[in-house]
Design a protein around this motif. Structure first.
Motif, PDB file in Angstrom:
ATOM      1  N   GLY A 112       0.804  -1.219   0.000  1.00  0.00           N
ATOM      2  CA  GLY A 112       0.000   0.000   0.000  1.00  0.00           C
ATOM      3  C   GLY A 112       0.835   1.266   0.000  1.00  0.00           C
ATOM      4  N   THR A 113       2.025   1.180  -0.567  1.00  0.00           N
ATOM      5  CA  THR A 113       2.978   2.289  -0.528  1.00  0.00           C
ATOM      6  C   THR A 113       3.641   2.450  -1.887  1.00  0.00           C
ATOM      7  OG1 THR A 113       3.424   1.842   1.791  1.00  0.00           O
ATOM      8  CG2 THR A 113       5.072   3.124   0.633  1.00  0.00           C
ATOM      9  N   GLY A 114       3.891   3.695  -2.260  1.00  0.00           N
ATOM     10  CA  GLY A 114       4.574   3.988  -3.512  1.00  0.00           C
ATOM     11  C   GLY A 114       6.034   4.342  -3.300  1.00  0.00           C
ATOM     12  N   HIS A 115       6.505   5.323  -4.048  1.00  0.00           N
ATOM     13  CA  HIS A 115       7.916   5.697  -4.089  1.00  0.00           C
ATOM     14  C   HIS A 115       8.370   6.493  -2.871  1.00  0.00           C
ATOM     15  CE1 HIS A 115      11.685   6.220  -6.244  1.00  0.00           C
ATOM     16  NE2 HIS A 115      11.651   7.523  -6.006  1.00  0.00           N
ATOM     17  N   MET A 116       7.442   7.092  -2.160  1.00  0.00           N
ATOM     18  CA  MET A 116       7.823   7.948  -1.035  1.00  0.00           C
ATOM     19  C   MET A 116       7.102   7.545   0.246  1.00  0.00           C
ATOM     20  SD  MET A 116       8.295  11.621  -2.910  1.00  0.00           S
ATOM     21  CE  MET A 116       6.611  11.781  -3.439  1.00  0.00           C
ATOM     22  N   PRO A 117       7.470   6.393   0.805  1.00  0.00           N
ATOM     23  CA  PRO A 117       6.790   5.921   2.011  1.00  0.00           C
ATOM     24  C   PRO A 117       6.929   6.869   3.197  1.00  0.00           C
ATOM     25  CG  PRO A 117       8.640   4.497   1.473  1.00  0.00           C
ATOM     26  CD  PRO A 117       8.488   5.456   0.342  1.00  0.00           C
ATOM     27  N   GLN A 118       7.983   7.667   3.235  1.00  0.00           N
ATOM     28  CA  GLN A 118       8.140   8.613   4.341  1.00  0.00           C
ATOM     29  C   GLN A 118       7.022   9.652   4.338  1.00  0.00           C
ATOM     30  OE1 GLN A 118      10.059   8.452   1.657  1.00  0.00           O
ATOM     31  NE2 GLN A 118      10.661  10.481   0.983  1.00  0.00           N
ATOM     32  N   SER A 119       6.410   9.894   3.190  1.00  0.00           N
ATOM     33  CA  SER A 119       5.270  10.809   3.098  1.00  0.00           C
ATOM     34  C   SER A 119       3.948  10.060   3.128  1.00  0.00           C
ATOM     35  CB  SER A 119       5.333  11.618   1.792  1.00  0.00           C
ATOM     36  OG  SER A 119       6.474  12.423   1.756  1.00  0.00           O
ATOM     37  N   GLU A 120       3.902   8.931   2.443  1.00  0.00           N
ATOM     38  CA  GLU A 120       2.636   8.219   2.256  1.00  0.00           C
ATOM     39  C   GLU A 120       2.275   7.313   3.428  1.00  0.00           C
ATOM     40  OE1 GLU A 120       0.318   6.145  -1.423  1.00  0.00           O
ATOM     41  OE2 GLU A 120       2.487   5.838  -1.336  1.00  0.00           O
ATOM     42  N   THR A 121       3.223   6.554   3.912  1.00  0.00           N
ATOM     43  CA  THR A 121       2.957   5.603   5.005  1.00  0.00           C
ATOM     44  C   THR A 121       4.074   5.642   6.043  1.00  0.00           C
ATOM     45  OG1 THR A 121       3.988   3.826   3.718  1.00  0.00           O
ATOM     46  CG2 THR A 121       1.576   4.024   3.564  1.00  0.00           C
ATOM     47  N   PRO A 122       4.302   6.797   6.654  1.00  0.00           N
ATOM     48  CA  PRO A 122       5.395   6.886   7.622  1.00  0.00           C
ATOM     49  C   PRO A 122       5.222   5.926   8.803  1.00  0.00           C
ATOM     50  CG  PRO A 122       4.010   8.843   7.736  1.00  0.00           C
ATOM     51  CD  PRO A 122       3.574   8.057   6.535  1.00  0.00           C
ATOM     52  N   GLY A 123       3.992   5.633   9.179  1.00  0.00           N
ATOM     53  CA  GLY A 123       3.755   4.702  10.280  1.00  0.00           C
ATOM     54  C   GLY A 123       4.194   3.287   9.958  1.00  0.00           C
ATOM     55  N   GLN A 124       4.288   2.975   8.681  1.00  0.00           N
ATOM     56  CA  GLN A 124       4.767   1.662   8.246  1.00  0.00           C
ATOM     57  C   GLN A 124       6.297   1.673   8.065  1.00  0.00           C
ATOM     58  OE1 GLN A 124       4.006  -1.440   4.548  1.00  0.00           O
ATOM     59  NE2 GLN A 124       2.773   0.375   4.642  1.00  0.00           N
ATOM     60  N   LEU A 125       6.814   2.742   7.493  1.00  0.00           N
ATOM     61  CA  LEU A 125       8.243   2.817   7.202  1.00  0.00           C
ATOM     62  C   LEU A 125       9.098   3.046   8.443  1.00  0.00           C
ATOM     63  CD1 LEU A 125      10.626   2.987   5.171  1.00  0.00           C
ATOM     64  CD2 LEU A 125      10.196   5.460   5.092  1.00  0.00           C
ATOM     65  N   LEU A 126       8.713   3.983   9.273  1.00  0.00           N
ATOM     66  CA  LEU A 126       9.588   4.374  10.386  1.00  0.00           C
ATOM     67  C   LEU A 126       9.939   3.242  11.340  1.00  0.00           C
ATOM     68  CD1 LEU A 126       8.327   7.989  11.087  1.00  0.00           C
ATOM     69  CD2 LEU A 126      10.422   7.262   9.917  1.00  0.00           C
ATOM     70  N   PRO A 127       9.003   2.384  11.736  1.00  0.00           N
ATOM     71  CA  PRO A 127       9.418   1.260  12.605  1.00  0.00           C
ATOM     72  C   PRO A 127      10.433   0.336  11.930  1.00  0.00           C
ATOM     73  CG  PRO A 127       7.032   1.513  12.648  1.00  0.00           C
ATOM     74  CD  PRO A 127       7.547   2.421  11.564  1.00  0.00           C
ATOM     75  N   VAL A 128      10.296   0.139  10.632  1.00  0.00           N
ATOM     76  CA  VAL A 128      11.234  -0.708   9.896  1.00  0.00           C
ATOM     77  C   VAL A 128      12.632  -0.080   9.928  1.00  0.00           C
ATOM     78  CG1 VAL A 128      11.811  -1.544   7.562  1.00  0.00           C
ATOM     79  CG2 VAL A 128       9.467  -1.735   8.418  1.00  0.00           C
ATOM     80  N   VAL A 129      12.689   1.219   9.667  1.00  0.00           N
ATOM     81  CA  VAL A 129      13.974   1.919   9.651  1.00  0.00           C
ATOM     82  C   VAL A 129      14.588   1.951  11.052  1.00  0.00           C
ATOM     83  CG1 VAL A 129      15.077   4.177   9.272  1.00  0.00           C
ATOM     84  CG2 VAL A 129      13.410   3.299   7.619  1.00  0.00           C
ATOM     85  N   TRP A 130      13.790   2.336  12.054  1.00  0.00           N
ATOM     86  CA  TRP A 130      14.306   2.430  13.424  1.00  0.00           C
ATOM     87  C   TRP A 130      14.762   1.069  13.942  1.00  0.00           C
ATOM     88  CZ3 TRP A 130      16.114   6.607  15.267  1.00  0.00           C
ATOM     89  CH2 TRP A 130      15.523   7.831  15.027  1.00  0.00           C
ATOM     90  N   ASP A 131      13.954   0.043  13.724  1.00  0.00           N
ATOM     91  CA  ASP A 131      14.314  -1.284  14.223  1.00  0.00           C
ATOM     92  C   ASP A 131      15.624  -1.765  13.605  1.00  0.00           C
ATOM     93  OD1 ASP A 131      12.047  -1.262  15.790  1.00  0.00           O
ATOM     94  OD2 ASP A 131      10.932  -2.697  14.549  1.00  0.00           O
ATOM     95  N   PHE A 132      15.763  -1.550  12.295  1.00  0.00           N
ATOM     96  CA  PHE A 132      16.991  -1.985  11.618  1.00  0.00           C
ATOM     97  C   PHE A 132      18.190  -1.193  12.137  1.00  0.00           C
ATOM     98  CE2 PHE A 132      20.079  -2.201   8.145  1.00  0.00           C
ATOM     99  CZ  PHE A 132      20.128  -3.573   7.952  1.00  0.00           C
ATOM    100  N   ALA A 133      18.045   0.119  12.233  1.00  0.00           N
ATOM    101  CA  ALA A 133      19.150   0.960  12.718  1.00  0.00           C
ATOM    102  C   ALA A 133      19.524   0.595  14.153  1.00  0.00           C
ATOM    103  CB  ALA A 133      18.772   2.433  12.616  1.00  0.00           C
ATOM    104  N   ASP A 134      18.514   0.399  15.003  1.00  0.00           N
ATOM    105  CA  ASP A 134      18.787   0.029  16.397  1.00  0.00           C
ATOM    106  C   ASP A 134      19.487  -1.326  16.495  1.00  0.00           C
ATOM    107  OD1 ASP A 134      17.714   2.355  17.397  1.00  0.00           O
ATOM    108  OD2 ASP A 134      15.817   1.455  18.019  1.00  0.00           O
ATOM    109  N   ALA A 135      19.067  -2.263  15.673  1.00  0.00           N
ATOM    110  CA  ALA A 135      19.661  -3.602  15.718  1.00  0.00           C
ATOM    111  C   ALA A 135      21.133  -3.596  15.314  1.00  0.00           C
ATOM    112  CB  ALA A 135      18.879  -4.557  14.817  1.00  0.00           C
ATOM    113  N   HIS A 136      21.528  -2.571  14.562  1.00  0.00           N
ATOM    114  CA  HIS A 136      22.904  -2.526  14.054  1.00  0.00           C
ATOM    115  C   HIS A 136      23.655  -1.293  14.549  1.00  0.00           C
ATOM    116  CE1 HIS A 136      21.992  -5.947  11.603  1.00  0.00           C
ATOM    117  NE2 HIS A 136      20.918  -5.347  11.180  1.00  0.00           N
TER     118      HIS A 136
END
Length: 175
Positions: free
Chosen positions: A144-168
């Motif tokens: 349910g997301t296009g080319h700019m998830p940070q604008s369209e679905t930030p609630g979906q993208l941000l946990p993915v980014v934060w979790d990955f960054a935190d894990a590493h």
């Protein structure tokens, strides 16, 4: 430091990842451009109107209505200058560096490639090829997301980014 970039910013993040700096703890590429993938071209967006670009960029463009006539002359001039600058960086109608895919094979940082399933600028198979170019990279498809998830679905993208960054994060062992 976690490096994150979207689209051409993802290309820049990928380039930073190839430096293998010990200051970088992870790299996250979100709908990145920058490589050539046979059969999966990058849409030529430079000649598109903002409305046409919106149709390619969003899963549901109706939520991101854009009226270019409402922009000030200064804002239109800034957008034109930004477009011209991107064309200089990316080359005419290519949005790819023919050497990048080969250099990605040497990336040693944990890398996540996150991709909007509805992206019409660069399709999800392009994203999968990007992930395959980086050793041990993870690929996440964002529905349910296009080319700019940070604008369209930030609630979906941000946990993915934060979790990955935190894990590493620096000082933490790679799982």
């Amino acid at each position: 430091m976690a490096v994150v970039g979207n689209s051409i910013g993802g290309w820049i993040a990928a380039e930073l990842g190839t430096l293998n700096s010990d200051r970088i703890s992870s790299v996250t590429l979100v709908n990145a451009v920058g490589i050539h993938v046979p059969g999966h071209p990058i849409a030529d967006t430079f000649g598109l109107t903002p409305v046409e670009l919106s149709r390619l960029s969003f899963h549901d463009p109706s939520k991101f209505r854009f009226d270019p006539s409402a922009l000030s002359e200064a804002r239109r001039a800034a957008m034109a200058a930004n477009s011209a600058t991107l064309q200089v960086y990316s080359g005419p109608h290519t949005m790819a560096d023919p050497t990048l895919a080969e250099r990605l094979a040497k990336v040693a940082h944990p890398t996540l490639v996150a991709w909007g399933a509805s992206d019409q600028i660069v399709d999800a198979d392009y994203g999968r090829a990007y992930a395959q170019a980086v050793p041990d990279a993870e690929f996440r498809l964002l529905p349910g997301t296009g080319h700019m998830p940070q604008s369209e679905t930030p609630g979906q993208l941000l946990p993915v980014v934060w979790d990955f960054a935190d894990a590493h994060a620096a000082g933490r062992p790679r799982p």
